[in-house]
Design a protein around this motif. Sequence first.
Motif, PDB file in Angstrom:
ATOM      1  N   ALA A 180     -12.029  33.546 -13.599  1.00  0.00           N
ATOM      2  CA  ALA A 180     -13.391  33.582 -14.124  1.00  0.00           C
ATOM      3  C   ALA A 180     -13.333  33.297 -15.627  1.00  0.00           C
ATOM      4  CB  ALA A 180     -14.013  34.950 -13.862  1.00  0.00           C
ATOM      5  N   ASP A 182     -14.516  34.973 -18.060  1.00  0.00           N
ATOM      6  CA  ASP A 182     -14.276  36.193 -18.826  1.00  0.00           C
ATOM      7  C   ASP A 182     -14.232  37.378 -17.856  1.00  0.00           C
ATOM      8  OD1 ASP A 182     -17.098  37.163 -18.442  1.00  0.00           O
ATOM      9  OD2 ASP A 182     -17.527  35.418 -19.712  1.00  0.00           O
ATOM     10  N   ARG A 184     -16.028  40.072 -17.704  1.00  0.00           N
ATOM     11  CA  ARG A 184     -17.327  40.547 -17.212  1.00  0.00           C
ATOM     12  C   ARG A 184     -17.791  39.716 -16.013  1.00  0.00           C
ATOM     13  NH1 ARG A 184     -22.782  41.321 -20.938  1.00  0.00           N
ATOM     14  NH2 ARG A 184     -24.146  42.086 -19.280  1.00  0.00           N
ATOM     15  N   THR A 185     -17.642  38.400 -16.106  1.00  0.00           N
ATOM     16  CA  THR A 185     -18.022  37.530 -14.993  1.00  0.00           C
ATOM     17  C   THR A 185     -17.150  37.816 -13.783  1.00  0.00           C
ATOM     18  OG1 THR A 185     -18.683  35.798 -16.551  1.00  0.00           O
ATOM     19  CG2 THR A 185     -18.318  35.140 -14.272  1.00  0.00           C
ATOM     20  N   ARG A 186     -15.894  38.070 -14.042  1.00  0.00           N
ATOM     21  CA  ARG A 186     -14.977  38.398 -12.947  1.00  0.00           C
ATOM     22  C   ARG A 186     -15.455  39.622 -12.174  1.00  0.00           C
ATOM     23  NH1 ARG A 186     -11.619  42.597 -10.972  1.00  0.00           N
ATOM     24  NH2 ARG A 186      -9.916  41.652  -9.788  1.00  0.00           N
ATOM     25  N   ALA A 188     -18.468  40.804 -11.929  1.00  0.00           N
ATOM     26  CA  ALA A 188     -19.698  40.495 -11.201  1.00  0.00           C
ATOM     27  C   ALA A 188     -19.394  39.750  -9.907  1.00  0.00           C
ATOM     28  CB  ALA A 188     -20.628  39.674 -12.093  1.00  0.00           C
ATOM     29  N   LEU A 189     -18.454  38.806  -9.960  1.00  0.00           N
ATOM     30  CA  LEU A 189     -18.096  38.035  -8.775  1.00  0.00           C
ATOM     31  C   LEU A 189     -17.391  38.905  -7.737  1.00  0.00           C
ATOM     32  CD1 LEU A 189     -16.840  34.753 -10.477  1.00  0.00           C
ATOM     33  CD2 LEU A 189     -18.854  34.974  -9.020  1.00  0.00           C
ATOM     34  N   HIS A 192     -19.681  41.137  -5.706  1.00  0.00           N
ATOM     35  CA  HIS A 192     -20.675  40.496  -4.850  1.00  0.00           C
ATOM     36  C   HIS A 192     -20.429  40.918  -3.402  1.00  0.00           C
ATOM     37  CE1 HIS A 192     -22.639  37.244  -2.565  1.00  0.00           C
ATOM     38  NE2 HIS A 192     -23.428  37.122  -3.625  1.00  0.00           N
ATOM     39  N   ARG A 263      -8.973  38.252 -16.001  1.00  0.00           N
ATOM     40  CA  ARG A 263      -9.944  37.274 -15.511  1.00  0.00           C
ATOM     41  C   ARG A 263      -9.665  36.784 -14.097  1.00  0.00           C
ATOM     42  NH1 ARG A 263      -8.754  32.865 -19.479  1.00  0.00           N
ATOM     43  NH2 ARG A 263      -9.838  31.664 -17.868  1.00  0.00           N
TER      44      ARG A 263
END
Length: 316
Positions: A180, A182, A184-186, A188-189, A192, A263
């Motif tokens: 990812a 960063d 934070r995005t990691r 969130a993914l 999911h 990440r």
Amino acid sequence: MATPDSFDLEADQRTRAAWLYYMEGMTQDAVAQALGMTRARVLRILASCREDGTVQITVNAPLAASIALARRIENRFGIERVIVIPRPASDADVGALIGAATGAYVSSILTDGMTIGLGWGRTLSSSLSSLPQRAFNKLTVVSLLGGLTRASQFNPSEFAWRFADRLGAECFMMAAPVYAPDARTREALVNHAGMEDVFKHAERLDVALISVGELSPGSTLSRYGLATKEELASLARGGAVGDLLCRFIDADGALLDHPLNDRVISADPTMLRKARRIVLASGGWEKAAAVLAAIRLLKPEVLVTDETVAESLVAD
């Protein structure tokens, strides 16, 4: 010299049975238990080995040296089964030869209802040709890491799909990139709903089939642009010797404190210890330190490697 298609699992088992019985003095019952065979089958193998000259005064077969190395590794690291591939004519054939032996081994343990977790890379991709083309009942295949944004035969998702297709299995894949942008995005993914389901399957594995990567400019990570030269240099300075599921580890098998590890979208290698059986398949002189580190971290039940790495593992 060995060639990529020349590893014979049956020959390996015959030589191993002969070695355990004639060279290590194990009873026939003990040999049967060690190899997961019936005593009657061990008797037939031993009789055949005497008749065809495999066993004379000593074990006389091309794989004997490899079996001796395998036994030393098993005893040193407490590994249930080690398969050592004879040194090939070309170093370029190591991955394909290990892959073929890995596929043959996995084929020998497949049963209905299994859940199999998969890593990725050239070595594991080479196992596909040795898998049976048959449908198993309620077999599940789980990719243990995200995919590449550029299609390739070594793409984790592609490998998982092809593996599942050969076995008529249901396939679960991580619908996200390996890295990812960063942390934070990691998060969130990973959280999911669909991804959570994949991770839950990854926590209930019967078999985890894993390879280890290294940090050279010719590594898979470098070739596909997953890590820049600067990041690889930073990892090396931090003590990294290789990666498991794109998570970087040091020589002791500890996960590195590095931004790339924050990440990555993959199963945590330490979680794989919950699997009933971990199969670690890797070789080549450049991976010797990484294989040792992976053994220390994963404590695999099965190791498939080549003579060069095997010799390094038992070197004093």
